[in-house]
Design a protein around this motif. Structure first.
Motif, PDB file in Angstrom:
ATOM      1  N   PRO A 306       0.811  -1.222   0.000  1.00 23.78           N
ATOM      2  CA  PRO A 306       0.000   0.000   0.000  1.00 23.78           C
ATOM      3  C   PRO A 306       0.844   1.271   0.000  1.00 23.78           C
ATOM      4  CG  PRO A 306      -0.023  -1.036   2.165  1.00 23.78           C
ATOM      5  CD  PRO A 306       0.675  -1.985   1.247  1.00 23.78           C
ATOM      6  N   GLU A 307       2.094   1.148   0.402  1.00 27.01           N
ATOM      7  CA  GLU A 307       3.034   2.281   0.417  1.00 27.01           C
ATOM      8  C   GLU A 307       3.982   2.127  -0.764  1.00 27.01           C
ATOM      9  OE1 GLU A 307       6.679   4.038   3.209  1.00 27.01           O
ATOM     10  OE2 GLU A 307       5.455   2.365   3.904  1.00 27.01           O
ATOM     11  N   ASP A 308       3.921   3.066  -1.714  1.00 27.82           N
ATOM     12  CA  ASP A 308       4.788   3.034  -2.900  1.00 27.82           C
ATOM     13  C   ASP A 308       4.565   1.782  -3.745  1.00 27.82           C
ATOM     14  OD1 ASP A 308       6.323   5.506  -2.590  1.00 27.82           O
ATOM     15  OD2 ASP A 308       7.143   4.560  -0.794  1.00 27.82           O
ATOM     16  N   GLY A 309       3.333   1.292  -3.754  1.00 27.09           N
ATOM     17  CA  GLY A 309       3.016   0.127  -4.560  1.00 27.09           C
ATOM     18  C   GLY A 309       3.288   0.366  -6.039  1.00 27.09           C
ATOM     19  N   GLY A 310       3.882  -0.613  -6.701  1.00 25.63           N
ATOM     20  CA  GLY A 310       4.230  -0.503  -8.100  1.00 25.63           C
ATOM     21  C   GLY A 310       5.652  -0.029  -8.339  1.00 25.63           C
ATOM     22  N   PHE A 311       6.289   0.514  -7.305  1.00 24.48           N
ATOM     23  CA  PHE A 311       7.631   1.071  -7.447  1.00 24.48           C
ATOM     24  C   PHE A 311       8.664   0.192  -6.741  1.00 24.48           C
ATOM     25  CE2 PHE A 311       4.818   4.884  -7.568  1.00 24.48           C
ATOM     26  CZ  PHE A 311       5.059   5.235  -8.883  1.00 24.48           C
ATOM     27  N   LEU A 312       9.941   0.510  -6.949  1.00 24.58           N
ATOM     28  CA  LEU A 312      11.011  -0.220  -6.274  1.00 24.58           C
ATOM     29  C   LEU A 312      10.850  -0.172  -4.762  1.00 24.58           C
ATOM     30  CD1 LEU A 312      13.972   1.174  -8.393  1.00 24.58           C
ATOM     31  CD2 LEU A 312      13.112  -1.170  -8.484  1.00 24.58           C
ATOM     32  N   GLU A 313      10.534   0.995  -4.246  1.00 17.43           N
ATOM     33  CA  GLU A 313      10.368   1.138  -2.801  1.00 17.43           C
ATOM     34  C   GLU A 313       9.236   0.244  -2.300  1.00 17.43           C
ATOM     35  OE1 GLU A 313      11.477   3.181   0.914  1.00 17.43           O
ATOM     36  OE2 GLU A 313      12.444   2.761  -1.008  1.00 17.43           O
ATOM     37  N   GLY A 314       8.177   0.134  -3.098  1.00 21.10           N
ATOM     38  CA  GLY A 314       7.079  -0.742  -2.720  1.00 21.10           C
ATOM     39  C   GLY A 314       7.488  -2.205  -2.688  1.00 21.10           C
ATOM     40  N   ALA A 315       8.385  -2.606  -3.597  1.00 18.40           N
ATOM     41  CA  ALA A 315       8.875  -3.988  -3.585  1.00 18.40           C
ATOM     42  C   ALA A 315       9.562  -4.303  -2.265  1.00 18.40           C
ATOM     43  CB  ALA A 315       9.828  -4.210  -4.756  1.00 18.40           C
ATOM     44  N   LEU A 316      10.357  -3.368  -1.773  1.00 21.01           N
ATOM     45  CA  LEU A 316      11.043  -3.585  -0.499  1.00 21.01           C
ATOM     46  C   LEU A 316      10.070  -3.515   0.666  1.00 21.01           C
ATOM     47  CD1 LEU A 316      14.370  -1.607  -1.040  1.00 21.01           C
ATOM     48  CD2 LEU A 316      13.912  -4.046  -1.375  1.00 21.01           C
ATOM     49  N   ALA A 317       9.059  -2.638   0.582  1.00 21.04           N
ATOM     50  CA  ALA A 317       8.043  -2.574   1.635  1.00 21.04           C
ATOM     51  C   ALA A 317       7.274  -3.888   1.708  1.00 21.04           C
ATOM     52  CB  ALA A 317       7.092  -1.410   1.378  1.00 21.04           C
ATOM     53  N   ALA A 318       6.939  -4.468   0.556  1.00 20.42           N
ATOM     54  CA  ALA A 318       6.225  -5.745   0.537  1.00 20.42           C
ATOM     55  C   ALA A 318       7.097  -6.861   1.105  1.00 20.42           C
ATOM     56  CB  ALA A 318       5.796  -6.077  -0.883  1.00 20.42           C
ATOM     57  N   ALA A 319       8.393  -6.827   0.808  1.00 22.34           N
ATOM     58  CA  ALA A 319       9.300  -7.824   1.371  1.00 22.34           C
ATOM     59  C   ALA A 319       9.361  -7.705   2.889  1.00 22.34           C
ATOM     60  CB  ALA A 319      10.693  -7.660   0.768  1.00 22.34           C
ATOM     61  N   GLU A 320       9.373  -6.493   3.394  1.00 20.47           N
ATOM     62  CA  GLU A 320       9.365  -6.278   4.844  1.00 20.47           C
ATOM     63  C   GLU A 320       8.117  -6.855   5.484  1.00 20.47           C
ATOM     64  OE1 GLU A 320       9.734  -2.188   5.869  1.00 20.47           O
ATOM     65  OE2 GLU A 320      11.827  -2.028   5.238  1.00 20.47           O
ATOM     66  N   ALA A 321       6.960  -6.605   4.869  1.00 19.19           N
ATOM     67  CA  ALA A 321       5.699  -7.097   5.415  1.00 19.19           C
ATOM     68  C   ALA A 321       5.655  -8.624   5.397  1.00 19.19           C
ATOM     69  CB  ALA A 321       4.529  -6.516   4.627  1.00 19.19           C
ATOM     70  N   ALA A 322       6.130  -9.227   4.301  1.00 14.98           N
ATOM     71  CA  ALA A 322       6.154 -10.687   4.224  1.00 14.98           C
ATOM     72  C   ALA A 322       7.096 -11.262   5.276  1.00 14.98           C
ATOM     73  CB  ALA A 322       6.587 -11.124   2.828  1.00 14.98           C
ATOM     74  N   HIS A 323       8.230 -10.618   5.486  1.00 13.18           N
ATOM     75  CA  HIS A 323       9.175 -11.095   6.503  1.00 13.18           C
ATOM     76  C   HIS A 323       8.567 -11.017   7.891  1.00 13.18           C
ATOM     77  CE1 HIS A 323      12.483 -10.407   9.457  1.00 13.18           C
ATOM     78  NE2 HIS A 323      12.840 -11.562   8.931  1.00 13.18           N
ATOM     79  N   ALA A 324       7.867  -9.931   8.186  1.00  8.30           N
ATOM     80  CA  ALA A 324       7.240  -9.791   9.497  1.00  8.30           C
ATOM     81  C   ALA A 324       6.241 -10.914   9.743  1.00  8.30           C
ATOM     82  CB  ALA A 324       6.568  -8.429   9.611  1.00  8.30           C
ATOM     83  N   HIS A 325       5.467 -11.265   8.711  1.00  5.38           N
ATOM     84  CA  HIS A 325       4.490 -12.351   8.868  1.00  5.38           C
ATOM     85  C   HIS A 325       5.196 -13.675   9.081  1.00  5.38           C
ATOM     86  CE1 HIS A 325       0.743 -14.526   8.386  1.00  5.38           C
ATOM     87  NE2 HIS A 325       1.358 -15.328   7.531  1.00  5.38           N
ATOM     88  N   ILE A 326       6.236 -13.946   8.311  1.00 13.20           N
ATOM     89  CA  ILE A 326       6.979 -15.201   8.467  1.00 13.20           C
ATOM     90  C   ILE A 326       7.597 -15.296   9.861  1.00 13.20           C
ATOM     91  CG2 ILE A 326       9.021 -16.460   7.668  1.00 13.20           C
ATOM     92  CD1 ILE A 326       8.324 -15.352   4.832  1.00 13.20           C
ATOM     93  N   ALA A 327       8.177 -14.200  10.333  1.00 11.94           N
ATOM     94  CA  ALA A 327       8.795 -14.203  11.648  1.00 11.94           C
ATOM     95  C   ALA A 327       7.794 -14.505  12.757  1.00 11.94           C
ATOM     96  CB  ALA A 327       9.470 -12.854  11.907  1.00 11.94           C
ATOM     97  N   ALA A 328       6.542 -14.113  12.511  1.00 10.71           N
ATOM     98  CA  ALA A 328       5.506 -14.322  13.536  1.00 10.71           C
ATOM     99  C   ALA A 328       4.941 -15.740  13.540  1.00 10.71           C
ATOM    100  CB  ALA A 328       4.365 -13.331  13.304  1.00 10.71           C
ATOM    101  N   ILE A 329       5.042 -16.464  12.412  1.00 10.77           N
ATOM    102  CA  ILE A 329       4.368 -17.768  12.342  1.00 10.77           C
ATOM    103  C   ILE A 329       5.301 -18.946  12.160  1.00 10.77           C
ATOM    104  CG2 ILE A 329       2.275 -16.706  11.384  1.00 10.77           C
ATOM    105  CD1 ILE A 329       3.091 -17.958   8.673  1.00 10.77           C
TER     106      ILE A 329
END
Length: 331
Positions: A306-329
């Motif tokens: 949702p933050e900078d979606g479609g851009f390079l920065e958004g790719a890294l933001a999505a990776a951060e969110a996926a990592h946070a979910h993996i770390a939690a489960i």
């Protein structure tokens, strides 16, 4: 059946590469599958010329931090001089003091350098030329079919456009893939001769086939380069390259008609990027929303940000969110 890998990341674009590097550094068992014969996804820089994303902006804190971490140099987009404007009837103005991408940075040697470093760090955890054909999950894991045979993972991360994920049997909203319907062309020259005319390399054209043009020369100006985004569908017309060079000559003078090399990429024709629906680009930048996990499936990729979606920065933001979910489960 026991999973062969703890986490399978599908897609070796920027998001998938960044996430896999983080997981590997934590000691997790990771496998990355990529359909293309190269890493980077839409980050593509043949001979150092960016045919995908080009720019990083001052507010892109994640990208800046990643470049610093990888030791890659950035330099400012050339912005000194005037813009060329061409209307639909072919009338041309060269008196506009405007630099449309002033303040942006580019990466020396091309943005693909980021992908190459991240991919190298993954070693044999990255499998190139390994397209995925289907994904199915059950209570114990995720079954993934590939050209190399089946693979079972405890969890799978889909670091690819949602429209491509839907083609793998995954239920996901119909989200446009940003810039997937576009074509980018780069023409190179011995020098950036337009600068001597007081031009900054920017051009806006309502005639085409290129709609928007910018200076793509390296930081040291050892050669000149112009790149242009084509009007949607223009690259599928016969004679696209010749028409583009004729346009560059109209805008920047006769020297632009004879480049040393021409590179172009029609992303709409790339099945690892675009679906047929992406041949009609959205009229504006989509409002991207987070894609919540679906059981053992986790969504990454820039269109999930949702933050900078479609851009390079958004790719890294999505990776951060996926990592946070993996770390939690995942233990």
């Amino acid at each position: 059946m026991k999973p062969e890998t703890q986490i399978c990341v599908i897609g070796a674009g920027l998001s998938g590469l960044a996430l896999a590097n983080t997981l590997l550094a934590e000691g997790r068992d990771v496998t990355v599958l990529e359909a293309r014969d190269r890493p980077g996804g839409r980050v593509f820089s043949p001979q150092g010329h960016d045919l995908g994303p080009s720019w990083i902006w001052p507010h892109n804190r994640r990208m800046q931090a990643l470049l610093d971490k990888l030791g890659l140099h950035r330099f400012p987009q050339y912005a000194t001089g005037r813009l060329v404007f061409e209307d639909a009837k072919g009338a041309i103005r060269r008196d506009l003091d405007l630099a449309t991408m002033g303040g942006a940075w580019r990466v020396a040697g091309g943005l693909a350098g980021v992908a190459e470093v991240l991919a190298t760090r993954l070693g044999n955890k990255l499998r190139l030329s390994c397209p995925v054909h289907s994904i199915a999950q059950d209570a114990g894991g995720v079954d993934i079919t590939t050209d190399d045979g089946p693979l079972r993972a405890a969890h799978a991360v889909l670091a690819l456009p949602p429209r491509l994920a839907s083609g793998l049997g995954v239920s996901v909203p119909d989200v446009p893939t940003w810039m997937a319907g576009h074509t980018k062309l780069v023409a190179t020259y011995s020098t950036p001769f337009w600068r001597d005319q007081g031009l900054n390399g920017d051009a806006i054209s309502h005639r085409g086939p290129l709609a928007e043009i910018h200076d793509a020369s390296p930081a040291d100006a050892a050669e000149g380069a112009l790149f242009g985004f084509a009007h949607p569908g223009a690259a599928r017309e016969p004679g696209f390259q010749d028409a583009s060079l004729a346009q560059l000559a109209r805008l920047f003078g006769a020297d632009a008609a004879a480049p040393g090399a021409v590179f172009f990429k029609d992303w709409s024709a790339d099945p690892a990027t675009a679906s047929p629906a992406d041949r009609t680009p959205p009229t504006g930048h989509p409002a991207y929303l987070p894609l919540p996990p679906d059981g053992r499936l986790i969504f990454a990729g820039t269109e999930a940000a949702p933050e900078d979606g479609g851009f390079l920065e958004g790719a890294l933001a999505a990776a951060e969110a996926a990592h946070a979910h993996i770390a939690a489960i995942v233990n």
